[in-house]
Design an enzyme around this catalytic site. Sequence first.
Site, short mmCIF file in Angstrom:
data_model
loop_
_atom_site.label_atom_id
_atom_site.label_comp_id
_atom_site.label_asym_id
_atom_site.label_seq_id
_atom_site.Cartn_x
_atom_site.Cartn_y
_atom_site.Cartn_z
CG ASP A 1 -1.89 1.11 1.27
OD1 ASP A 1 -2.48 1.39 0.22
OD2 ASP A 1 -2.05 1.72 2.33
CE LYS A 2 -0.25 7.27 -2.63
NZ LYS A 2 -0.21 8.27 -1.53
#
Length: 917
Positions: free
Chosen positions: A341-342
Site C-alpha cells: 500500500d502507498k
Amino acid sequence: MKTKHLNDRDENSPQPRSWHTLAHEEVKQALQTGPDGLSDVEAGRRITQYGPNRLAPPKRRGPLLRLLMQFHNILLYVMIGAAVITAILGHWVDTGVLLFAVVINAIIGFIQEGKAEAALDAIRAMLSPHATVIRNGSRREVEASDLVPGDLVVLTSGDKVPADLRLVSVKELRVEEAALTGESLPVEKNTKTVNADTPLGDRYCMAYSGTLVVYGQATGIVIATGGMTELGKINQMLTGIQSLSTPLLRQIDRFGRMLALAILAMSAATFVLGTIWRDHTPSEMFMMVVALAASAIPEGLPAIMTVTLALGVQRMARRNAIIRRLPAVETLGSVTVICSDKTGTLTRNEMTVQRVVCTSQVFDVGGVGYDPAGDFSINGRLIDTDHYPALSMAIRTGVLCNDARLRKEGKLWRIEGDPTEGALLVAGNKAGFSQHVGDAAWPRIDSIPFESQHRFMATYHRDNDGEPWIFVKGAPERILEICALQWGHDGEQLLDVDYWHRMATETATQGLRLLALACKRAAPAGERLGFSDVEKGYTLLALVGIIDPPREEAIRAVSECHHAGIRVKMITGDHAETARAIGAQLAIGVGKPAITGAEITMMDDAALRRVSMEVDVFARASPEHKLRLVQALQGGGQVVAMTGDGVNDAPALKQADVGVAMGMKGTETAKEASDMVLADDNFATIATAVREGRAVYDNLKKFILFMLPTNGGEALVVIAAILFELTLPLTAAQVLWINMATSSTLGLALAFEPAEHGIMGRRPRPPGEALLSGFFIWRVLMVSVLMMTGALGLFLWELEDGTSIETARTMAVNAVVVAEMFYLVNSRFILAPVANWKGLTGNPYVLLAIAACIPLQIAYTHAPAMQAIFKSTDLSALEWGKALGAGLFVFCIAELEKFVIRHTRLSNYLEPKKRTP
C-alpha cells in the site's frame, strides 16, 4: 437470522440500486424518507425486516475441533509414528518425550490460530456505537445498531460514520477515508450524483460506514446497513478467504510423504528378503525392520524446525518485526513479490510542502513529514527566505490563513486539523515564521472558512503598524480569477496568467497537489469579511506543491529488495498521477504505465494475471481489486507479501502468503489479518525480515543436510547386516539414542547460524523448488556411505579381533556419534571450507553442542545405568582413538568434496544463483 436490507433481492425489498447515481430527492422517494425522518413505528418495522446494523459473526469451529485439527500435520504424524515404534520397543521414556513434543506443537498451533476471527472482530468494533438521527421530526441519539435503511442521520466533525449514507445536505464536510480507500487526504463531500462506475474514493455524494468526519456537517439517508455496507463487504471477503499453506510446509509435507513411503517400501522389502532369501524368522526380521524404520525416521526434524523458526521470530522481534504465525518466518525468505500500500506504508501519511512557485523563481523545500526541520533552496543552493519578498509573504499567508495546529508530543510532531493546512504550518516553521509568531504579530480579526463551492479560505488581519490585510488560499484556478497582479522580486507587477498555468501543469505532473496563495492590502467593505471582499484586486504570491512524501528508508528498502531479486508493486487507492510520482521516487514502475481500478474491473483473471506481472503501480484500487491482484500474482506462481495499514488492506493481507501490517499507524483489523506486524511502521524492516527468512531457510536446509546422513548411515548399516547375514551392528534402542540424544542435540546448533555473506544477492528460490535437490541427495548419500563405512568397518574390525558383540556395538555407536560431531562442523557451510578460524569458531553454539554431547556419549559408554539399558560397554583409550579416526575420516572426505566442487565447473550449478544486475 440473516440480516436483510434494501439491497437484498427478495420479495420484501426493491432491486439493488447504485445510490450514488440518484439525486437525493429520488433516494428519499425510494426509501420513503420524509423531511422529519422515519417514524418510530416505521423504524421498528424496518429493523424487524432488515435486521440490526451490525456485522453478523461467522460460524466458527468449536475449541475441541480446532485443537484436534492441530494434529492434522505430516510432521506430527512422523513424530507419532516414532512414538509408536518406541512404545513397541518398550522405551516408555522416549515415547513420553515424543508425545509431549506432539502435544506442545498442537497447543502452539491452537493458540496461534484465529487470525481471521480476530480480524472480523476488529472490523465489527470499528462500527460507530452511537448515531444522531432525525425521527418523528426531532433529533435524537440512538445505538448505531438500531439504524435502518431510510433513517435520516446527522453528521458533525469528529463523528464516525455509522452506516453507508447518501448525503442530502452538506456544509463543508470532509471525511477521512484512508482506512477504507487509501486516499491520503480527507475527501470533500457534496450532494452531486456521479456515474455508476465511479470508483469508491470518487463518490463524493456518499459517506461510508467506519470512516471519520474531520470537518463540517451533513445529513444523509442510510442506504445500507450491516453486512451490505462497504465495510461489510470487506468482512465478507475476509470470511471467504482460505488460509494458505507456506512454501516450507508444502515442501516438508512432500518430503515427509516421500520419506514415509520410502521407509515403508524399504522396510517391506527388507522383511521379505530376510525371511525368504536369508531364512530369518519373522519375529527376528520384525525387530530388524523396526530398527531399520527407527533409524530412517528423522525424529528430531519437527522439533528442530520449530526451534529454528522460533529463533528467527526472536531475531526479527529485536528488529521491530513481530511475527504472528511461526511459518511466516521462513515464507519471508521465499517472497518473490511485495505488494505494498502507498499511504502510511511507503509514504509517511504526513502531507509535506515540497515546492513553492513564485514569480520567475521556483523554491524547493527540504525535510519530510510534520517535523519542521528543513531548508529552502533554489537549484540546490540554500537561501534565506527573508531575502525573497514574494516567498516570505507566501509563507506568512500559508500560516495565517490556516485553522490547523502543529504540536509536539514527546519526540513526534502532530497535526490537529486538515493535513494540507498542517503542511503549510510546517513550511512556515522551517522558514522561522511559526503560528505563535504570526498570531502575535498579525492577529486575526475575521475569516471565511473553506467551502467547497467557493474553493477558498480567507482571513482578515492587521499588521504591527495597524495596516489591514486579507489573505486567501485555495484552488489555483479560483485564486487566479480574483488576481490582477503578481508579487515579483521588485514588488507588484501585472499577472502573467500563462506563466502560472504552465507552472501549475508542470507541478501537477510531478504528482503534487496544488494550492494558490494571494493577498490584498485592504480592509473589508463592511464590518465583517464577506464574499464580496474576495472577488477582485488580489496579488498572487505563489503556487504551493504538496505531497505525502515517500519514507527515506523505504527508498533504500525498495532498492535492497530489487537487489535481492524481489519485485515491489504499489497498490493504492490514491490518484494515478500521485501514485506514478511516488513510484518514480521509489524506483517502482519507472517508465511503465499505472493501471487504475476501473481498468482492473474490465479484465478477466487471465488478463489480470498477465498485467499483474508487467505493471508495478496500481491506482484507485478498491479492496476487491487488491485482493484480485494478490490472487492473480499467486496464480502466476509468485510468493506474495502484502503490506498495508488500513481496513481496505485486510482481505489482501489475509490472502497473501505473508501479510505485513503497520504496528503504529495500522488499524487493528489490518494487524489481526496479518502474519507479521512492523512495530516501527518501517518498510525497510521488511528487507531485514526477508534476510532473516532466507537465513532461517538456509539453516533448516543445513540441519536436514546434517540429519539425513546420520539416518542414512544407520539405515545402511542395518541393511548391510541383513543382506550379508551379519550380526545387527545397531539395536533399535541404540538407533533411537543416536537420533534423539545426540543427533538432535548437535543439529540444534545449526539453528543459530548467522546469515551467510551475500544472502541478499541471491534470486528468490523458486516456489516449487524441492527441499532436496540433486546435489543434496548426492551429499546425503555420500556422507551416509562414509558414516556406514566408519561404523560398520569398526564393528567388523572389533569382531575380527575377538571383541564381544556388546563392545563392537558400542564402538559402532560411538563411531556414528563422533562422525556426527565432525560433520556438524562441515555442515556450517554447504560449499565454503570450514577448515579455518571462522569455520571452526564462527558459531559458538556448534562448539557448545559438541561440548554438551561429549559427556552424554561418555555416560552412554561408561555409566552403569546406561550400560544396563543400551547394553554398552567401557572402551579403552585406543578404542576411543579409533572412533575419533572414523570421525576425522568423514570430516576430511566431506571437505575434499567441497574443494572439488568449488574448483570445478560443478560449482556453477550448485552454488546459489546471484541476481543478474
